[in-house]
Scaffold this motif. Structure first.
Motif, mmCIF file in Angstrom:
data_model
loop_
_atom_site.group_PDB
_atom_site.id
_atom_site.type_symbol
_atom_site.label_atom_id
_atom_site.label_comp_id
_atom_site.label_asym_id
_atom_site.label_seq_id
_atom_site.Cartn_x
_atom_site.Cartn_y
_atom_site.Cartn_z
ATOM 1 N N GLU A 190 0.773 -1.149 -0.034
ATOM 2 C CA GLU A 190 0.083 0.085 -0.232
ATOM 3 C C GLU A 190 0.862 1.303 -0.027
ATOM 4 O O GLU A 190 0.658 2.397 -0.681
ATOM 5 C CB GLU A 190 -0.729 -0.202 1.365
ATOM 6 C CG GLU A 190 -2.141 -1.127 1.269
ATOM 7 C CD GLU A 190 -2.919 -1.263 0.174
ATOM 8 O OE1 GLU A 190 -3.029 0.032 -0.347
ATOM 9 O OE2 GLU A 190 -3.584 -2.174 -0.409
ATOM 10 N N ALA A 191 1.897 1.217 0.999
ATOM 11 C CA ALA A 191 2.763 2.323 0.715
ATOM 12 C C ALA A 191 3.576 2.725 -0.424
ATOM 13 O O ALA A 191 3.752 3.785 -1.202
ATOM 14 C CB ALA A 191 3.817 2.261 1.812
ATOM 15 N N SER A 192 3.936 1.558 -1.040
ATOM 16 C CA SER A 192 4.590 1.620 -2.739
ATOM 17 C C SER A 192 3.558 2.182 -3.393
ATOM 18 O O SER A 192 4.103 3.069 -4.319
ATOM 19 C CB SER A 192 5.270 0.301 -2.902
ATOM 20 O OG SER A 192 6.157 -0.295 -1.819
ATOM 21 N N LEU A 193 2.290 1.842 -3.371
ATOM 22 C CA LEU A 193 1.384 2.240 -4.384
ATOM 23 C C LEU A 193 1.072 3.513 -4.077
ATOM 24 O O LEU A 193 0.888 4.656 -5.043
ATOM 25 C CB LEU A 193 0.192 1.492 -3.938
ATOM 26 C CG LEU A 193 -0.851 1.758 -5.199
ATOM 27 C CD1 LEU A 193 -0.445 1.530 -6.507
ATOM 28 C CD2 LEU A 193 -2.249 0.667 -4.960
ATOM 29 N N ARG A 224 12.342 -0.234 11.303
ATOM 30 C CA ARG A 224 10.783 -0.473 10.795
ATOM 31 C C ARG A 224 9.814 -0.848 12.230
ATOM 32 O O ARG A 224 8.569 -0.844 11.982
ATOM 33 C CB ARG A 224 10.658 -1.573 10.049
ATOM 34 C CG ARG A 224 11.516 -1.201 8.554
ATOM 35 C CD ARG A 224 11.003 -2.418 7.717
ATOM 36 N NE ARG A 224 11.492 -2.209 6.361
ATOM 37 C CZ ARG A 224 11.489 -2.890 5.231
ATOM 38 N NH1 ARG A 224 10.921 -3.837 5.193
ATOM 39 N NH2 ARG A 224 11.776 -2.384 4.189
ATOM 40 N N ALA A 225 10.549 -1.265 13.326
ATOM 41 C CA ALA A 225 9.532 -1.274 14.590
ATOM 42 C C ALA A 225 8.914 -0.128 14.853
ATOM 43 O O ALA A 225 8.017 -0.057 15.449
ATOM 44 C CB ALA A 225 10.209 -2.262 15.542
ATOM 45 N N THR A 226 9.668 0.990 14.511
ATOM 46 C CA THR A 226 9.076 2.298 14.946
ATOM 47 C C THR A 226 8.721 3.155 13.842
ATOM 48 O O THR A 226 8.296 4.274 14.183
ATOM 49 C CB THR A 226 10.076 3.166 15.813
ATOM 50 O OG1 THR A 226 11.304 3.234 15.031
ATOM 51 C CG2 THR A 226 10.373 2.629 17.115
ATOM 52 N N GLY A 227 8.841 2.911 12.793
ATOM 53 C CA GLY A 227 8.639 3.471 11.544
ATOM 54 C C GLY A 227 7.803 2.933 10.596
ATOM 55 O O GLY A 227 7.470 1.692 10.392
ATOM 56 N N GLY A 228 8.037 3.363 9.205
ATOM 57 C CA GLY A 228 7.490 2.928 8.071
ATOM 58 C C GLY A 228 8.104 2.025 7.229
ATOM 59 O O GLY A 228 8.997 1.302 7.723
ATOM 60 N N PHE A 229 8.278 2.438 5.851
ATOM 61 C CA PHE A 229 9.175 1.567 5.056
ATOM 62 C C PHE A 229 10.093 2.472 4.238
ATOM 63 O O PHE A 229 10.644 2.356 3.097
ATOM 64 C CB PHE A 229 8.098 1.024 3.859
ATOM 65 C CG PHE A 229 7.230 -0.109 4.416
ATOM 66 C CD1 PHE A 229 7.598 -1.232 4.734
ATOM 67 C CD2 PHE A 229 6.177 0.448 4.782
ATOM 68 C CE1 PHE A 229 6.696 -2.175 5.615
ATOM 69 C CE2 PHE A 229 5.159 -0.435 5.394
ATOM 70 C CZ PHE A 229 5.505 -1.705 5.908
ATOM 71 N N GLY A 230 10.148 3.760 4.644
ATOM 72 C CA GLY A 230 11.282 4.656 4.100
ATOM 73 C C GLY A 230 10.763 5.409 2.628
ATOM 74 O O GLY A 230 11.574 5.850 2.103
ATOM 75 N N LEU A 231 9.417 5.742 2.995
ATOM 76 C CA LEU A 231 9.063 6.016 1.444
ATOM 77 C C LEU A 231 8.350 7.859 1.972
ATOM 78 O O LEU A 231 7.925 8.382 1.281
ATOM 79 C CB LEU A 231 7.769 5.456 1.044
ATOM 80 C CG LEU A 231 8.205 4.176 0.495
ATOM 81 C CD1 LEU A 231 6.917 3.291 -0.077
ATOM 82 C CD2 LEU A 231 9.175 4.298 -1.014
ATOM 83 N N GLY A 232 8.145 8.015 3.303
ATOM 84 C CA GLY A 232 7.579 9.216 3.541
ATOM 85 C C GLY A 232 8.304 10.497 3.167
ATOM 86 O O GLY A 232 7.624 11.384 2.581
ATOM 87 N N LEU A 233 9.711 10.555 3.352
ATOM 88 C CA LEU A 233 10.330 11.653 2.996
ATOM 89 C C LEU A 233 10.718 11.682 1.470
ATOM 90 O O LEU A 233 10.454 12.888 0.862
ATOM 91 C CB LEU A 233 11.646 11.573 3.560
ATOM 92 C CG LEU A 233 11.765 12.008 5.133
ATOM 93 C CD1 LEU A 233 13.278 11.892 5.517
ATOM 94 C CD2 LEU A 233 11.389 13.348 5.335
#
Length: 337
Positions: free
Chosen positions: A177-180, A293-302
């Motif tokens: 979903e994040a990649s999409l 990743r335990a405290t964040g997403g997948f590195g796509l926010g920034l």
């Protein structure tokens, strides 16, 4: 004219003949010998306007220069207008606006360049659409096996293994979903509109305060901005969320300077090694120790946030604060295209 091809003709210009240092005549003169050997003289009327020869010459030169400058100015505007439209179209397309064919006008070279630009942006648009369609198709195809994995996991008797399986499935689903969302770049499709930027910031700040997060926004100046509010809200939410997650608190400031809107989000965290600041904008890049990743997403926010800001014609940067902390700086043009 006199049926006398052998008739003598004399002509003179002003100042051709001098006597005692003074010109005899200041007119153009022509004299023709008649058949009885007399002469008939013609001269041109000349207006001096009460000025001497040097003054009249200076005025004539100035008039010629002024006329030449006026003609050159009109011609340059005529030639520069298609070039300006070319530059505006390139800037608009680069800011993420839908591809609009450039009008073919102006000199031949400009028309050829405009035609090449139209073909180029059409190809780029096709590539972007194809990328989005491909990612959408992949996401759709991945959802089905992930759903089947979850359904089959319901039949696992071992509760620990079932929990681990569900966790992995949920993580893969979230990554899809994040990649999409990243590749779709929904912010580009939103219409540009005028809105109160400070109110948008306060709305995001209040959302975090409602869930108990320490977010400050002292004395935000009122500012009406033209942009994509939903996309900018995503950017602000991401940056403030990072600040409170990794720096315990966030401070948001807004100001206008040098035809730019500047939004800063500060935190009190440990900061980021300078060599890794630029890498934080790479898709899927994460700093393992402090931002796992335990405290964040997948590195796509920034990366997504920077893409949205650049679609507005601005820039998003990160810098370390002294003695500690990280600062996110959003630069937006006053009038994005």
């Amino acid at each position: 004219m006199l049926d006398r091809p052998d008739a003598a003709v004399l002509a003179s210009e002003p100042h051709d003949d001098f006597r005692n240092g003074e010109p005899v005549s200041d007119r153009y003169t022509i004299a023709i010998e008649l058949s009885d050997h007399s002469w008939v003289q013609f001269d041109t009327a000349q207006r001096s306007w009460g000025l001497d020869h040097s003054s009249r010459l200076l005025i004539t030169v100035l008039f010629v220069l002024l006329s030449s400058g006026l003609i050159a100015s009109v011609a340059s505007r005529y030639l520069a207008r298609p070039v300006q439209r070319f530059a505006d179209a390139a800037e608009t397309f680069g800011a993420g606006a839908p591809a609009v064919p450039l009008q073919l006008s102006g000199p031949l070279e400009i028309r050829e360049a405009a035609a090449a630009f139209n073909a180029m942006q059409e190809r780029i648009q096709h590539l972007m659409d194809a990328r989005t369609e491909m990612v959408t198709a992949i996401s759709h195809d991945l959802r089905a096996p992930l759903t089947r994995m979850r359904m089959r996991g319901e039949f696992i008797d071992d509760g620990e293994q079932q929990r681990k399986l569900f966790r992995d499935v949920d993580e893969m689903q979230a990554m899809v979903e994040a990649s999409l969302a990243f590749f779709r770049l929904d912010g580009q499709q939103e219409e540009m509109t005028r809105f109160e930027l400070s109110e948008l910031i306060l709305t995001v700040v209040d959302d975090f305060r409602d869930i108990g997060q320490l977010v400050e926004s002292p004395d935000l100046m009122p500012m009406v901005y033209q942009g994509r509010p939903l996309a900018l809200k995503r950017v602000l939410t991401n940056l403030i969320e990072n600040a409170v997650k990794y720096g315990s608190r966030a401070r948001v400031a807004l100001k206008a300077q040098n035809s730019q809107v500047i939004i800063t989000i500060d935190d009190d965290g440990p900061g980021v090694p300078p060599t890794l600041l630029a890498k934080l904008f790479l898709p899927f890049f994460r700093i393992e120790v402090s931002r796992n990743r335990a405290t964040g997403g997948f590195g796509l926010g920034l990366p997504s946030a920077r893409s949205i800001i650049r679609n507005h014609g601005g820039e998003l940067t990160l810098e370390n604060r002294q003695p500690h902390g990280l600062r996110a700086i959003v630069l937006l043009p006053m009038s994005p295209k």
